[in-house]
Design a protein around this motif. Structure first.
Motif, PDB file in Angstrom:
ATOM      1  N   UNK A   1     -11.654  59.697 -79.659  1.00 21.59           N
ATOM      2  CA  UNK A   1     -12.546  58.800 -80.244  1.00 21.59           C
ATOM      3  C   UNK A   1     -12.168  57.213 -80.360  1.00 21.59           C
TER       4      UNK A   1
ATOM      5  N   UNK B   1     -13.214  55.191 -77.638  1.00 21.04           N
ATOM      6  CA  UNK B   1     -14.429  54.769 -77.453  1.00 21.04           C
ATOM      7  C   UNK B   1     -15.099  56.117 -76.518  1.00 21.04           C
ATOM      8  N   UNK B   2     -14.224  57.043 -76.358  1.00 15.76           N
ATOM      9  CA  UNK B   2     -14.735  58.196 -75.462  1.00 15.76           C
ATOM     10  C   UNK B   2     -15.893  58.845 -76.008  1.00 15.76           C
ATOM     11  N   UNK B   3     -17.050  58.801 -75.250  1.00 16.52           N
ATOM     12  CA  UNK B   3     -18.296  59.381 -75.359  1.00 16.52           C
ATOM     13  C   UNK B   3     -18.453  60.584 -74.324  1.00 16.52           C
TER      14      UNK B   3
END
Ligand SMILES: [Zn+2]
Lengths: 385, 121
Positions: free
Chosen positions: A135, A138-140
């Motif tokens: 997270x 900025x991992x989505x």
């Protein structure tokens, strides 16, 4: 053994809806009971599949709200959350409730209300399922799809176009689904030239953000035989659920969906079926790459060969093994908690011969519902009685 | 903040650490600092639609390190200007704040926000 039957099914229009979650759930719940001709007060257990009503709209306790709105009190009620796989997990819970004898009549309603949020906000709500080390970077979910798609294309020498063909196929199927969010044909060029979202994946490789709800009504087959004619119900012949790692990069092979392998193995064994027996399947195509990964994981094709099936037209509606006749999450839309329920709705319609212009010949169907990036998976095999 | 992998007595290595070794269920007793190691890019992506508080675009890579004969992977942002391909060598480089901790849905106090990006080695 008395198998678990599905005697009612419903789904609302998917897309941008004015109703909030309570209204969407109530609509699908009511239509599902109507479909079977069962009164609300006959429901013993009521499950609501939903990922994030608190985060999306500040409404919690949605299972109790639905029981009251439908007049299903004093039914036992519970919200089932397994992120994007909440619907499949709800099917598992509903199946358990009937198979165990705890409930004679179980209503499952899945739903999500998302479109009032921006894409960035909705993406963040979904990304909140990630581990802190993911997270903070900025991992989505879309970025997992990009990372995995690049690895898949690299390892198996698959052309980028093969992914685009999944989108083209599923949009074509969605054209004939009155409940779908997008009923719009897209051609290969449109997909290949759409904006990059998570390189090498483009806008049309991703499902939209959606509001919607779907319902299923469960009882034992012996009860079903008393309530409805034999050509109006289906049975769950096998079901399995499994988990994979929370931290996605810790998987040995990023191109293998371990929980889809495990859950489908369990489901096939229970149903005494093999992948070859399946006539129609709904796979969780939140991203085009996921259709390849699941079609391999549930045993339809060898590892690294799912892309060839799309290239050869095997998975088209008139192919040997139609996949995502509903249009998939890709064109139908993906209201998180509703998606797994809506997959089973499509299989139910196909098996009953009620799929209209989407109808294929099918006696055995499979639905694979995925949470996270394969973190939790439920596979359900449904059949004509 | 460190880039530490964790090892159990049976030699299984994970990043990040877990309460118990996911492979064998024993306690992870040893820490291995990866921040000075060179790793290899397993795959990468550039996300042009990141969530609130994240740089745009946001390039990410999964990187594999070799630790005494065992491989362990980590995910992280790519440093600005670092263009990589699968198989390229990269090194970790420290960043104080990887995304704005107050812009997203997760509570600031619930986790760390600094860490390591990867740059071409
Ligand atoms: Zn171990």
């Amino acid at each position: 053994m008395d198998r678990v039957a599905i005697i009612g099914a419903s789904m609302t229009k998917f897309g941008e809806r004015e109703e909030w979650l309570r209204g969407l759930l109530a609509q699908a719940g009511r239509e599902c009971l109507d479909d079977a001709g069962v009164a609300p007060d006959e429901v013993d257990h009521l499950y609501v599949s939903n990922m994030a009503s608190g985060e999306f709209e500040g409404q919690t306790g949605v299972c109790n709200a639905l029981a009251h709105d439908l007049g299903a009190m004093p039914a036992y009620t519970q919200r089932v959350d397994q992120t994007s796989a909440s619907g499949g997990a709800g099917i598992y819970a509903a199946w358990q409730s009937v198979a165990s004898g705890a409930s004679e009549m179980t209503l499952l309603v899945g739903g999500e209300k998302m479109t009032h949020r921006t894409t960035a906000e909705a993406t963040d709500v979904i990304a909140s399922l990630t581990h802190p080390v993911e997270y903070k970077h900025g991992v989505t979910l879309p970025s997992f799809a990009g990372l995995t798609a690049r690895r898949y294309l690299h390892e198996y020498d698959a052309p980028r176009e093969s992914l685009a063909k999944v989108a083209v196929k599923n949009h074509e199927n969605g054209l004939d689904n009155p409940h779908a969010q997008f009923r719009k044909e897209v051609d290969l060029e449109t997909v290949m030239e759409s904006p990059i979202v998570a390189d090498p994946l483009r806008l049309y490789d991703f499902c939209p953000i959606t509001d919607g709800s779907a319902g299923l009504l469960f009882c034992s087959e012996s009860v079903a035989q008393e309530l409805v004619p034999e050509d109006e119900y289906t049975v769950i012949s096998g079901i399995g659920g499994a988990t994979d790692t929370h931290v996605v990069h810790e998987r040995d092979d990023p191109t293998v969906m371990g929980a889809a392998v495990e859950s489908s193995d369990t489901a096939y064994e229970m149903a005494d079926r093999e992948p070859d027996d399946v006539d129609v399947a709904e796979l969780h195509d939140m991203f085009t790459i996921l259709e390849f990964l699941q079609s391999e994981a549930v045993g339809f094709f060898e590892q690294g060969e799912g892309w060839k099936a799309v290239e050869e037209g095997v998975t088209e509606r008139d192919g040997e093994l139609p996949i995502n006749t509903s249009g998939g999450l890709k064109s139908k839309g993906h209201p998180l908690g509703a998606s797994g329920v809506a997959q089973a709705y499509e299989i139910h319609q196909q098996l009953l011969g009620e799929a209209g212009d989407r109808q294929v010949e099918a006696e055995v169907g499979l639905a694979c519902n995925v949470g996270g990036f394969g973190n939790c998976v439920t596979t359900t095999i449904m059949e004509e009685p | 903040m460190t880039l530490n992998a964790y090892r159990c007595p049976n030699g299984h290595v994970t990043y990040p650490g877990h309460e118990l070794c996911p492979e064998c269920g024993e306690e992870q007793t040893e820490e291995i600092d990866l921040s000075d190691e060179i790793g290899e890019v397993v795959t990468w992506t550039t996300n042009t639609a990141p969530p609130p508080g994240v740089r745009q675009p946001n390039s990410l890579a999964i990187v594999e390190f070799e630790v005494e004969g065992t491989s362990v992977r980590a995910i992280g942002q790519l440093a600005e200007d670092s263009e990589v391909e699968i198989g390229d060598e990269v090194r970790p480089v420290y960043a104080e704040e990887l995304r704005n901790p107050d812009a997203g849905i997760r509570e600031r106090e619930s986790q760390e926000w600094d860490g390591y990006r990867f740059e071409s080695a």
